[in-house]
Design a protein around this motif. Structure first.
Motif, PDB file in Angstrom:
ATOM      1  N   ARG A   1      52.756  47.834 -50.372  1.00  0.00           N
ATOM      2  CA  ARG A   1      52.234  48.961 -51.577  1.00  0.00           C
ATOM      3  C   ARG A   1      50.906  48.389 -52.051  1.00  0.00           C
ATOM      4  O   ARG A   1      50.947  47.144 -52.364  1.00  0.00           O
ATOM      5  CB  ARG A   1      53.122  49.066 -52.564  1.00  0.00           C
ATOM      6  N   ILE A   2      50.100  49.306 -52.409  1.00  0.00           N
ATOM      7  CA  ILE A   2      48.759  48.700 -53.051  1.00  0.00           C
ATOM      8  C   ILE A   2      49.009  48.619 -54.375  1.00  0.00           C
ATOM      9  O   ILE A   2      49.617  49.711 -55.095  1.00  0.00           O
ATOM     10  CB  ILE A   2      47.536  49.951 -52.807  1.00  0.00           C
ATOM     11  N   PRO A   3      49.119  47.468 -55.305  1.00  0.00           N
ATOM     12  CA  PRO A   3      49.279  47.340 -56.553  1.00  0.00           C
ATOM     13  C   PRO A   3      48.247  48.208 -57.392  1.00  0.00           C
ATOM     14  O   PRO A   3      47.165  48.599 -57.078  1.00  0.00           O
ATOM     15  CB  PRO A   3      49.127  46.077 -57.129  1.00  0.00           C
ATOM     16  N   TRP A   4      48.862  48.927 -58.616  1.00  0.00           N
ATOM     17  CA  TRP A   4      47.931  49.487 -59.422  1.00  0.00           C
ATOM     18  C   TRP A   4      47.046  48.901 -60.068  1.00  0.00           C
ATOM     19  O   TRP A   4      47.177  47.977 -60.454  1.00  0.00           O
ATOM     20  CB  TRP A   4      48.814  50.268 -60.452  1.00  0.00           C
ATOM     21  N   ALA A   5      45.717  49.366 -59.930  1.00  0.00           N
ATOM     22  CA  ALA A   5      44.697  48.759 -60.788  1.00  0.00           C
ATOM     23  C   ALA A   5      44.199  49.575 -61.744  1.00  0.00           C
ATOM     24  O   ALA A   5      43.769  51.156 -61.419  1.00  0.00           O
ATOM     25  CB  ALA A   5      43.622  48.278 -59.866  1.00  0.00           C
ATOM     26  N   LYS A   6      43.925  49.325 -63.237  1.00  0.00           N
ATOM     27  CA  LYS A   6      43.244  50.105 -63.979  1.00  0.00           C
ATOM     28  C   LYS A   6      42.048  50.643 -63.599  1.00  0.00           C
ATOM     29  O   LYS A   6      40.958  49.958 -63.423  1.00  0.00           O
ATOM     30  CB  LYS A   6      43.243  49.348 -65.195  1.00  0.00           C
ATOM     31  N   PRO A   7      41.741  52.112 -63.670  1.00  0.00           N
ATOM     32  CA  PRO A   7      40.538  52.622 -63.223  1.00  0.00           C
ATOM     33  C   PRO A   7      39.407  52.361 -64.442  1.00  0.00           C
ATOM     34  O   PRO A   7      39.616  52.195 -65.551  1.00  0.00           O
ATOM     35  CB  PRO A   7      40.795  54.163 -63.156  1.00  0.00           C
TER      36      PRO A   7
END
Length: 186
Positions: free
Chosen positions: A31-37
């Motif tokens: 899974r691609i970890p969430w990164a703050k836009p």
């Protein structure tokens, strides 16, 4: 000579799933970890406490839910103007023995995800705010989002640090409003 018919709408129907590798198309993928836009909608992070209404023979009260949540959003408004405490210059601005003046300069929250309503409390930079009016879902622009006004109901900056109320602590395992649930794949 046999003639085969190829049905390109269902190319794997003749094979068992385990022969083809089994599972679903993205099983085993990291899974691609969430990164703050890096956008305006993710400028601020606030604590949100939904309230519920309790009606009894003694009247109506607002009770905080058992949970607080983090929410990514953008808060606009207070940086450009000082808070006002009455709408008209003719209103009485003298201190009273009960009640008090109400701040009438609302700020605005813009968020991509919002589960609160008019009975929601927001904690931002140590102060407590009430949602002023119903949240509005906006479909225009590049990103659909929610807009709501908040009005500061307590300014704790004048209190000594040891007397200031602490905002509720969100559970670190709970969903953060505005974040992806981790369902993104490579």
């Amino acid at each position: 000579m046999s003639r085969e018919t190829w049905d390109l709408g269902h190319p794997y129907d003749a094979h068992a799933a385990d022969v083809l590798g089994g599972g679903k198309p993205y099983d085993g993928m990291a899974r691609i970890p969430w990164a703050k836009p890096d956008t305006l909608l993710y400028k601020d992070k606030v604590i949100v406490v939904p309230y519920t209404i309790r009606r009894s023979a003694h009247g109506t009260t607002y009770v905080p839910s058992d949970k607080a949540y983090w929410c990514w959003c953008s808060i606009e408004g207070r940086e450009q103007q000082a808070g006002m405490f009455s709408i008209s210059g003719s209103e009485d601005k003298s201190p009273q023995t009960w009640g008090g003046l109400r701040e009438v300069t609302p700020s605005q929250i813009v968020a991509v995800e919002w589960h609160g309503d008019i009975h929601t409390e927001v904690w931002y930079e140590g102060d407590c705010y009430d949602v002023d009016g119903a949240p509005t879902h906006r479909q225009h622009g590049e990103v659909p989002h929610y807009e709501m006004h908040i009005r500061r109901n307590a300014d704790y900056s004048e209190l000594p640090a040891d007397l200031r109320p602490k905002p509720p602590e969100p559970d670190p395992d709970d969903h953060v409003w505005g974040e992806d649930d981790g369902k993104s794949f490579h």
